[in-house]
Design an enzyme around this catalytic site. Sequence first.
Site, PDB file in Angstrom:
ATOM      1  N   LYS A  54       0.872  -1.042  -0.116  1.00 10.71           N
ATOM      2  CA  LYS A  54      -0.027  -0.024   0.006  1.00 10.71           C
ATOM      3  C   LYS A  54       1.098   1.211  -0.030  1.00 10.71           C
ATOM      4  CE  LYS A  54      -4.447  -2.110   1.101  1.00 10.71           C
ATOM      5  NZ  LYS A  54      -5.479  -2.299   1.936  1.00 10.71           N
ATOM      6  N   ARG A  66      -3.571 -10.357   4.168  1.00 13.66           N
ATOM      7  CA  ARG A  66      -3.822 -10.493   2.779  1.00 13.66           C
ATOM      8  C   ARG A  66      -2.565  -9.679   2.242  1.00 13.66           C
ATOM      9  NH1 ARG A  66      -5.913  -6.914  -1.181  1.00 13.66           N
ATOM     10  NH2 ARG A  66      -7.431  -7.655  -2.648  1.00 13.66           N
TER      11      ARG A  66
HETATM   12  N1  HH2 Z   1      -7.259  -4.072  -0.120  1.00 15.12           N
HETATM   13  C1  HH2 Z   1      -7.317  -3.948  -1.537  1.00 15.12           C
HETATM   14  C2  HH2 Z   1      -8.393  -4.704  -2.024  1.00 15.12           C
HETATM   15  N2  HH2 Z   1      -9.297  -5.377  -1.180  1.00 15.12           N
HETATM   16  N3  HH2 Z   1      -9.872  -6.176   1.017  1.00 15.12           N
HETATM   17  C3  HH2 Z   1      -9.880  -6.134   2.295  1.00 15.12           C
HETATM   18  N4  HH2 Z   1     -10.665  -7.047   2.820  1.00 15.12           N
HETATM   19  N5  HH2 Z   1      -8.780  -5.652   2.845  1.00 15.12           N
HETATM   20  C4  HH2 Z   1      -7.872  -4.712   1.932  1.00 15.12           C
HETATM   21  O1  HH2 Z   1      -7.006  -3.981   2.845  1.00 15.12           O
HETATM   22  C5  HH2 Z   1      -8.173  -4.690   0.621  1.00 15.12           C
HETATM   23  C6  HH2 Z   1      -9.127  -5.412  -0.002  1.00 15.12           C
HETATM   24  C7  HH2 Z   1      -6.419  -3.100  -2.273  1.00 15.12           C
HETATM   25  O2  HH2 Z   1      -5.613  -4.059  -2.887  1.00 15.12           O
HETATM   26  P1  HH2 Z   1      -5.407  -4.924  -4.198  1.00 15.12           P
HETATM   27  O3  HH2 Z   1      -6.408  -5.685  -4.340  1.00 15.12           O
HETATM   28  O4  HH2 Z   1      -4.134  -5.230  -4.623  1.00 15.12           O
HETATM   29  O5  HH2 Z   1      -5.763  -3.501  -5.296  1.00 15.12           O
HETATM   30  P2  HH2 Z   1      -7.150  -3.191  -6.038  1.00 15.12           P
HETATM   31  O6  HH2 Z   1      -8.343  -2.956  -5.115  1.00 15.12           O
HETATM   32  O7  HH2 Z   1      -6.517  -2.136  -6.771  1.00 15.12           O
HETATM   33  O8  HH2 Z   1      -7.422  -4.282  -7.127  1.00 15.12           O
END
Ligand code: HH2
Length: 279
Positions: free
Chosen positions: A219, A255
């Site tokens: 992040k 995660r």
């Molecule tokens: N962070 C992201 C997406 N989903 N879900 C939970 N429960 N907690 C988190 O911290 C979280 C999440 C963001 O990360 P990422 O999936 O890599 O990015 P994007 O939302 O751009 O696909």
Amino acid sequence: MAKASAATLPVKVVGVVNVTPDSFSDGGRHLEPAAALAHARRLIAEGADRLDIGGESTRPGAQPVSEGEEIARVVPLIRSLRAESAIRISVDTMKPAVARQAVAAGATMWNDVTALRQAPESLATAAQLGCDVVLMHMQGEPQTMQAEPHYDDVVAEVADFLAERAAVAMAAGVARERIWLDPGVGFGKHMIGHNLPLLAGLERIVGLGFPVLLGVSRKSFIGALDGGGRDADQRLGGSIAGALWGAAAGVAAVRVHDVRETVQALRVWEAIAQAGGRR
Ligand code: HH2
């Protein structure tokens, strides 16, 4: 860092599979079905306890995705994985219809960054599906959440929100033992002024009595603390620091994008805790 205890380890590692063109750290890398499946297999081989599969980015400014498109991205992948592996599968979606199809295809957890607030039928769908549900804190909407986040006391406000959403979910028929909480690092939070105190106060969220999922992997605040301007895939050290911090605070799962390195870090952590008689 707080000391490890028997109650806090081992921590489960949830591997992220983003079947999207625009996720902040790996957008476009696994959009093709074959690439997504290969990535998922790799994370399983690296020691993931569970995979979190998403078909829509939640980053500010990401393109909204239609229900049909999101289903087409995630459901065939879930089905393929279910056919060849016993890995637990979570679906990262705000849409009840996507969660429904994902669970029918073999997912056992619905990870909803809106904590079942996105659609009127979200709560009833979660109750009906009977799957595990992650209720995450977010201030505002994904599109605009980083514009002007404001808290008087970020830890108290996030804890109160999560306790309230858990109560609402249970009142709607979601079983208590199905509920996970997530403080939502980076979701409607100032990079430094909110994310850091929230992480420092994580034990209060853990103290709510539900398993906690923590997402700090890659992040932006890590890049900000590391001199700024670091690309998302150059944040491994900070991601591991965040995972270990979470482990110390008693989270149930982290995660992460980098499964192998996180598993190694947590194994070493656990072995040291055991050698010191803390487990
Ligand atoms: N962070 C992201 C997406 N989903 N879900 C939970 N429960 N907690 C988190 O911290 C979280 C999440 C963001 O990360 P990422 O999936 O890599 O990015 P994007 O939302 O751009 O696909």
